[in-house]
Design an enzyme around this catalytic site. Structure first.
Site, PDB file in Angstrom:
ATOM      1  N   ASP A  10     -47.100  35.260 140.245  1.00 22.54           N
ATOM      2  CA  ASP A  10     -46.876  35.907 138.963  1.00 22.54           C
ATOM      3  C   ASP A  10     -47.709  37.206 138.990  1.00 22.54           C
ATOM      4  O   ASP A  10     -48.641  37.314 139.803  1.00 22.54           O
ATOM      5  CB  ASP A  10     -47.360  34.957 137.866  1.00 22.54           C
ATOM      6  CG  ASP A  10     -47.322  35.568 136.501  1.00 22.54           C
ATOM      7  OD1 ASP A  10     -46.253  36.031 136.105  1.00 22.54           O
ATOM      8  OD2 ASP A  10     -48.373  35.598 135.825  1.00 22.54           O
ATOM      9  N   LEU A  11     -47.399  38.166 138.145  1.00 23.51           N
ATOM     10  CA  LEU A  11     -48.123  39.443 138.189  1.00 23.51           C
ATOM     11  C   LEU A  11     -49.215  39.510 137.124  1.00 23.51           C
ATOM     12  O   LEU A  11     -50.404  39.440 137.425  1.00 23.51           O
ATOM     13  CB  LEU A  11     -47.124  40.595 138.034  1.00 23.51           C
ATOM     14  CG  LEU A  11     -47.682  42.012 138.115  1.00 23.51           C
ATOM     15  CD1 LEU A  11     -48.357  42.283 139.442  1.00 23.51           C
ATOM     16  CD2 LEU A  11     -46.559  43.039 137.892  1.00 23.51           C
ATOM     17  N   ASP A  12     -48.789  39.586 135.864  1.00 25.61           N
ATOM     18  CA  ASP A  12     -49.744  39.738 134.775  1.00 25.61           C
ATOM     19  C   ASP A  12     -50.578  38.464 134.626  1.00 25.61           C
ATOM     20  O   ASP A  12     -50.041  37.392 134.387  1.00 25.61           O
ATOM     21  CB  ASP A  12     -48.970  40.028 133.480  1.00 25.61           C
ATOM     22  CG  ASP A  12     -49.877  40.089 132.273  1.00 25.61           C
ATOM     23  OD1 ASP A  12     -51.049  40.466 132.437  1.00 25.61           O
ATOM     24  OD2 ASP A  12     -49.425  39.747 131.170  1.00 25.61           O
ATOM     25  N   THR A  18     -52.735  43.064 133.025  1.00 25.09           N
ATOM     26  CA  THR A  18     -51.981  43.993 132.175  1.00 25.09           C
ATOM     27  C   THR A  18     -51.880  43.466 130.741  1.00 25.09           C
ATOM     28  O   THR A  18     -51.412  44.178 129.861  1.00 25.09           O
ATOM     29  CB  THR A  18     -50.579  44.243 132.756  1.00 25.09           C
ATOM     30  OG1 THR A  18     -50.104  43.045 133.345  1.00 25.09           O
ATOM     31  CG2 THR A  18     -50.602  45.331 133.806  1.00 25.09           C
ATOM     32  N   LYS A  46     -48.232  35.706 126.465  1.00 27.46           N
ATOM     33  CA  LYS A  46     -48.417  35.743 127.920  1.00 27.46           C
ATOM     34  C   LYS A  46     -47.288  35.035 128.659  1.00 27.46           C
ATOM     35  O   LYS A  46     -46.975  33.879 128.355  1.00 27.46           O
ATOM     36  CB  LYS A  46     -49.772  35.146 128.295  1.00 27.46           C
ATOM     37  CG  LYS A  46     -50.909  36.059 127.882  1.00 27.46           C
ATOM     38  CD  LYS A  46     -52.241  35.623 128.435  1.00 27.46           C
ATOM     39  CE  LYS A  46     -53.302  36.642 128.046  1.00 27.46           C
ATOM     40  NZ  LYS A  46     -54.646  36.198 128.378  1.00 27.46           N
ATOM     41  N   SER A 115     -42.197  37.700 138.617  1.00 26.19           N
ATOM     42  CA  SER A 115     -42.729  38.164 137.329  1.00 26.19           C
ATOM     43  C   SER A 115     -41.617  38.362 136.309  1.00 26.19           C
ATOM     44  O   SER A 115     -40.500  38.742 136.661  1.00 26.19           O
ATOM     45  CB  SER A 115     -43.452  39.495 137.539  1.00 26.19           C
ATOM     46  OG  SER A 115     -43.728  40.120 136.313  1.00 26.19           O
ATOM     47  N   ALA A 116     -41.948  38.169 135.039  1.00 26.50           N
ATOM     48  CA  ALA A 116     -40.989  38.412 133.959  1.00 26.50           C
ATOM     49  C   ALA A 116     -40.898  39.894 133.611  1.00 26.50           C
ATOM     50  O   ALA A 116     -39.988  40.318 132.896  1.00 26.50           O
ATOM     51  CB  ALA A 116     -41.426  37.623 132.722  1.00 26.50           C
ATOM     52  N   LYS A 146     -38.898  32.239 132.226  1.00 30.60           N
ATOM     53  CA  LYS A 146     -39.692  31.031 132.469  1.00 30.60           C
ATOM     54  C   LYS A 146     -39.791  30.276 131.125  1.00 30.60           C
ATOM     55  O   LYS A 146     -39.904  30.943 130.099  1.00 30.60           O
ATOM     56  CB  LYS A 146     -41.108  31.395 132.953  1.00 30.60           C
ATOM     57  CG  LYS A 146     -41.128  32.225 134.244  1.00 30.60           C
ATOM     58  CD  LYS A 146     -42.506  32.850 134.465  1.00 30.60           C
ATOM     59  CE  LYS A 146     -42.486  33.845 135.605  1.00 30.60           C
ATOM     60  NZ  LYS A 146     -43.748  34.582 135.781  1.00 30.60           N
ATOM     61  N   GLU A 170     -49.710  31.001 139.006  1.00 28.65           N
ATOM     62  CA  GLU A 170     -49.297  31.333 137.637  1.00 28.65           C
ATOM     63  C   GLU A 170     -50.454  31.213 136.646  1.00 28.65           C
ATOM     64  O   GLU A 170     -51.300  30.333 136.794  1.00 28.65           O
ATOM     65  CB  GLU A 170     -48.224  30.333 137.173  1.00 28.65           C
ATOM     66  CG  GLU A 170     -46.818  30.869 137.170  1.00 28.65           C
ATOM     67  CD  GLU A 170     -46.538  31.922 136.123  1.00 28.65           C
ATOM     68  OE1 GLU A 170     -47.370  32.137 135.220  1.00 28.65           O
ATOM     69  OE2 GLU A 170     -45.480  32.561 136.195  1.00 28.65           O
ATOM     70  N   ASP A 171     -50.452  32.057 135.614  1.00 33.36           N
ATOM     71  CA  ASP A 171     -51.466  31.919 134.557  1.00 33.36           C
ATOM     72  C   ASP A 171     -50.864  31.374 133.257  1.00 33.36           C
ATOM     73  O   ASP A 171     -51.587  31.164 132.295  1.00 33.36           O
ATOM     74  CB  ASP A 171     -52.133  33.276 134.263  1.00 33.36           C
ATOM     75  CG  ASP A 171     -51.197  34.233 133.547  1.00 33.36           C
ATOM     76  OD1 ASP A 171     -50.003  34.317 133.939  1.00 33.36           O
ATOM     77  OD2 ASP A 171     -51.626  34.889 132.585  1.00 33.36           O
TER      78      ASP A 171
HETATM   79  P1  B16 Z   1     -42.253  43.850 130.231  1.00 34.92           P
HETATM   80  P2  B16 Z   1     -45.698  38.127 134.079  1.00 34.92           P
HETATM   81  C1  B16 Z   1     -45.018  39.124 131.698  1.00 34.92           C
HETATM   82  O1  B16 Z   1     -45.479  39.334 133.007  1.00 34.92           O
HETATM   83  C2  B16 Z   1     -46.159  39.256 130.711  1.00 34.92           C
HETATM   84  O2  B16 Z   1     -47.095  38.192 130.889  1.00 34.92           O
HETATM   85  C3  B16 Z   1     -45.638  39.207 129.294  1.00 34.92           C
HETATM   86  O3  B16 Z   1     -46.694  39.368 128.375  1.00 34.92           O
HETATM   87  C4  B16 Z   1     -44.586  40.314 129.115  1.00 34.92           C
HETATM   88  O4  B16 Z   1     -44.031  40.281 127.813  1.00 34.92           O
HETATM   89  C5  B16 Z   1     -43.482  40.117 130.167  1.00 34.92           C
HETATM   90  O5  B16 Z   1     -44.056  40.144 131.467  1.00 34.92           O
HETATM   91  C6  B16 Z   1     -42.413  41.192 130.081  1.00 34.92           C
HETATM   92  O6  B16 Z   1     -42.999  42.426 130.416  1.00 34.92           O
HETATM   93  O7  B16 Z   1     -42.235  44.150 128.772  1.00 34.92           O
HETATM   94  O8  B16 Z   1     -43.111  44.778 131.047  1.00 34.92           O
HETATM   95  O9  B16 Z   1     -40.866  43.703 130.825  1.00 34.92           O
HETATM   96  O10 B16 Z   1     -46.870  37.329 133.591  1.00 34.92           O
HETATM   97  O11 B16 Z   1     -44.407  37.329 134.164  1.00 34.92           O
HETATM   98  O12 B16 Z   1     -46.001  38.893 135.355  1.00 34.92           O
HETATM   99 MG    MG Z   2     -48.524  35.880 133.867  1.00 31.21          MG
END
Ligand code: B16
Ligand code: MG
Length: 216
Positions: A10-12, A18, A46, A115-116, A146, A170-171
């Site tokens: 996962d990224l964030d 972020t 998150k 990542s999402a 997810k 994953e967090d």
């Molecule tokens: P964006 P991850 C997620 O990243 C974030 O945790 C979540 O807070 C955010 O809304 C989502 O990505 C979408 O991000 O607006 O940049 O498309 O944890 O899946 O890496």
């Molecule tokens: Mg995350």
């Protein structure tokens, strides 16, 4: 149990923080709409997709809006967020993350992103992480959020690896559930209170080794 040949990250919250930039941008939007948005409220966003995050924010503020207005607000928040992350550099990679990914590559273990975020490429490029990935699955390539396993299933497919040989980092609780539903092992980064379903929970990737991974 199959031996481990791939890791999906996962990224964030796992590789970079972020969440703080998402928080500042969502708070700015909430304030413009006339209500406050706390760091505790931000915990609920998150790992959640952009539109689902907006819906949670509006619920917190007790605000009901039509879909067109919501789309415009999500775009507005995203423009602020992109402005904030444009200045990111490699100093914002979370402790231990780069060292662990480098160690995986040295041992011939494949590395993928799951990542999402639709902004993942900008973050990976700004932090210099892009070249480490054998596959990148982000919010521009998925249709299901997810805890749906899609993001990790697509990652394993692109790597040409069986799910049983993959470990997900994953967090978010929804991310651990997605890994389990994909038939993969998982490592939670954060607290065992929320990530107790993972095979292992670590406070961060700092000090984590490939040898410990292979014991999973
Ligand atoms: P964006 P991850 C997620 O990243 C974030 O945790 C979540 O807070 C955010 O809304 C989502 O990505 C979408 O991000 O607006 O940049 O498309 O944890 O899946 O890496
Ligand atoms: Mg995350």
């Amino acid at each position: 149990m199959s031996s481990i040949t791939a890791c999906l990250f996962d990224l964030d919250g796992v590789l970079v923080d972020t969440a703080k930039y998402h928080y500042i941008a969502w708070k700015r939007l909430a304030n413009e709409l006339g209500f406050d948005f706390t760091e505790q409220d931000n915990e609920r966003l998150k790992g959640v997709s952009r539109m689902a995050s907006l819906n949670i924010l509006l619920e917190i503020g007790g605000v009901t809006l039509d879909e067109i207005t919501k789309m415009a607000l999500a775009e507005k928040k995203n423009a602020w967020y992109v402005e904030y992350i444009s200045n990111m550099d490699k100093s914002e990679i979370l402790p231990g993350a780069l060292e662990f990914i480098q160690a995986l590559k040295e041992r011939g273990i494949k590395v993928a992103l799951g990542s999402a975020s639709k902004n993942a490429m900008l973050i990976l490029n700004n932090t210099g992480l892009t070249p480490y990935f054998d596959a990148i699955i982000d919010g521009t390539k998925t249709s299901q959020a997810k805890p749906d396993p899609e993001v990790f299933t697509l990652g394993a497919r692109e790597l040409g690896t069986e799910p049983e040989a993959c470990v997900v980092f994953e967090d978010a609780e929804a991310g651990i559930e997605a890994a389990t539903r994909a038939g993969m092992r998982s490592v939670g980064i954060g607290s065992s209170e929320t990530l107790g379903q993972a095979n292992l929970v670590l406070p961060s990737l700092e000090g984590f080794t490939v040898d410990r991974l292979l014991e999973l």
